[in-house]
Design an enzyme around this catalytic site. Structure first.
Site, PDB file in Angstrom:
ATOM      1  N   SER A   1       0.761  -8.977  11.197  1.00  0.00           N
ATOM      2  CA  SER A   1       0.124  -7.914  10.414  1.00  0.00           C
ATOM      3  C   SER A   1      -1.390  -7.924  10.611  1.00  0.00           C
ATOM      4  CB  SER A   1       0.457  -8.089   8.938  1.00  0.00           C
ATOM      5  OG  SER A   1      -0.376  -7.282   8.129  1.00  0.00           O
TER       6      SER A   1
ATOM      7  N   SER B   1       1.677  -5.257   3.390  1.00  0.00           N
ATOM      8  CA  SER B   1       3.112  -5.152   3.639  1.00  0.00           C
ATOM      9  C   SER B   1       3.878  -6.371   3.138  1.00  0.00           C
ATOM     10  CB  SER B   1       3.372  -4.953   5.140  1.00  0.00           C
ATOM     11  OG  SER B   1       2.744  -5.970   5.899  1.00  0.00           O
TER      12      SER B   1
ATOM     13  N   HIS C   1      -1.743  -3.309  19.744  1.00  0.00           N
ATOM     14  CA  HIS C   1      -1.215  -3.016  18.406  1.00  0.00           C
ATOM     15  C   HIS C   1      -0.467  -1.682  18.459  1.00  0.00           C
ATOM     16  CE1 HIS C   1      -1.159  -1.999  14.110  1.00  0.00           C
ATOM     17  NE2 HIS C   1      -1.298  -3.295  13.903  1.00  0.00           N
TER      18      HIS C   1
ATOM     19  N   CYS D   1       0.859  -1.181   0.000  1.00  0.00           N
ATOM     20  CA  CYS D   1       0.000   0.000   0.000  1.00  0.00           C
ATOM     21  C   CYS D   1       0.902   1.240   0.000  1.00  0.00           C
ATOM     22  CB  CYS D   1      -0.917   0.011   1.225  1.00  0.00           C
ATOM     23  SG  CYS D   1      -0.047   0.231   2.796  1.00  0.00           S
TER      24      CYS D   1
ATOM     25  N   HIS E   1       4.876  -4.556   9.490  1.00  0.00           N
ATOM     26  CA  HIS E   1       4.774  -5.906  10.032  1.00  0.00           C
ATOM     27  C   HIS E   1       5.042  -6.946   8.944  1.00  0.00           C
ATOM     28  CE1 HIS E   1       2.364  -4.694  13.825  1.00  0.00           C
ATOM     29  NE2 HIS E   1       3.617  -4.923  14.110  1.00  0.00           N
TER      30      HIS E   1
ATOM     31  N   GLU F   1      -0.147   0.755  16.383  1.00  0.00           N
ATOM     32  CA  GLU F   1      -0.916   1.909  15.906  1.00  0.00           C
ATOM     33  C   GLU F   1      -1.824   2.429  17.020  1.00  0.00           C
ATOM     34  OE1 GLU F   1      -4.384   2.952  12.622  1.00  0.00           O
ATOM     35  OE2 GLU F   1      -2.882   1.422  12.104  1.00  0.00           O
TER      36      GLU F   1
ATOM     37  N   THR G   1      -6.672   1.946  11.427  1.00  0.00           N
ATOM     38  CA  THR G   1      -6.836   1.983   9.971  1.00  0.00           C
ATOM     39  C   THR G   1      -6.899   0.608   9.314  1.00  0.00           C
ATOM     40  OG1 THR G   1      -4.430   2.123   9.604  1.00  0.00           O
ATOM     41  CG2 THR G   1      -5.648   4.202   9.837  1.00  0.00           C
TER      42      THR G   1
ATOM     43  N   CYS H   1      -8.365   2.486   6.097  1.00  0.00           N
ATOM     44  CA  CYS H   1      -7.747   3.063   4.902  1.00  0.00           C
ATOM     45  C   CYS H   1      -8.278   2.402   3.629  1.00  0.00           C
ATOM     46  CB  CYS H   1      -6.230   2.963   4.977  1.00  0.00           C
ATOM     47  SG  CYS H   1      -5.578   1.304   4.731  1.00  0.00           S
TER      48      CYS H   1
END
Length: 287
Positions: A226, A271, A133, A12, A43, A135, A171, A199
């Protein structure tokens, strides 16, 4: 064997940007050494190991926060991962005199800025995410006033009396799980402002998984750490009703499960490098 490659695939934009930032820093001799990555930049173990070989020093410990990990860095440069960090982490890095390189994903930055804005305007903020996580760690570090929830049950525990409530989210969540959470939040707090920040890359991939052609098996390629990769597997299982497995690369693919399989679909996390997926697809086509 019939192989269906589910599109889109590849990195991405947030992952591309983060890796480009790291690569540029490692090549730039003017950047203070050593160069540390505060946690995994993305990740994916394969990519992280490649960065180690190029000279990056990875500071990672799942039992410690980013703030705690900073204690291991006393000089040189620190790169913040695509997952983002809290304001406390930024301040601590500055206080230590470190050269800071920020690879935070643009979508994550938007979430941070929106939450700060709503908090400053007297709102109670609800944040939906995955426990532990990175984030979420970065977002929750903004303020102790943020209400963190992960499940529908967590909503029942909320006791917000403020009539000004704002909700946003991690996201990389499952768009389908988030729909259920949003529905229940609206029932409990009719005036709540909903700001869905899954996202585009995550949304498009999950939609493609939900409507994929019927096959005997779906393989999702990506790191087990991930979030977006694991959510793809869940969507395939729950929405497409297809038996689904996760694998990181060709070496971790359980080949015994393929013995009675005639058709397979292949997807990948945001990823996951293209060549890792292509190697698996080439193998499947050879069966």
């Amino acid at each position: 064997m019939i192989v269906n490659k589910i599109q889109p695939q590849g990195y991405c934009n947030g992952v591309k940007r983060a890796l480009e930032i790291v690569d540029k820093a490692l090549k730039d001799k003017t950047i203070p050494r050593p160069i540390y990555l505060l946690g995994h930049i993305i990740h994916n173990k394969i990519v992280v190991n490649q960065l180690k070989e190029k000279g990056a020093i990875i500071i990672e410990d799942k039992t410690k926060t980013r703030l705690e990990l900073l204690d291991q860095i006393n000089c040189g440069s620190v790169i913040f991962s695509a997952h983002g960090v809290s304001p406390e982490v930024v301040k601590k890095a500055k206080d230590k005199g470190l050269y800071i390189i920020d690879a935070t994903c643009g979508y994550v930055n938007i979430v941070h800025n929106r939450i700060i804005s709503y908090l400053n305007n007297g709102f109670d903020c609800i944040y939906v995410g995955t426990k532990n996580h990175p984030e979420c760690e970065g977002v929750l570090g903004i303020s102790k006033k943020i209400h963190f929830i992960s499940t529908l049950d967590d909503i029942n525990k909320l006791n917000i009396t403020n009539d000004k409530i704002y909700m946003t989210n991690q996201t990389t969540l499952s768009m389908f799980d988030l729909e259920d959470i949003i529905k229940l939040l609206k029932e409990k707090y009719p005036n709540i402002i909903i700001d869905n920040k899954i996202c585009n890359a995550t949304t498009i991939r999950q939609q493609a998984m939900a409507i994929q052609d019927k096959v005997d098996l779906c393989i999702v390629v990506g790191d087990s750490a991930s979030s977006n990769t694991k959510k793809l597997a869940l969507v395939s299982e729950k929405k497409a009703n297809i038996k689904t497995i996760l694998c990181e690369d060709i070496n971790s693919l359980d080949k015994t499960i393929l013995k009675k399989i005639n058709s397979v679909s292949v997807s990948s996390g945001a990823s996951t490098p293209d060549y890792v997926v292509d190697e698996i697809i080439d193998y499947l086509k050879s069966i």
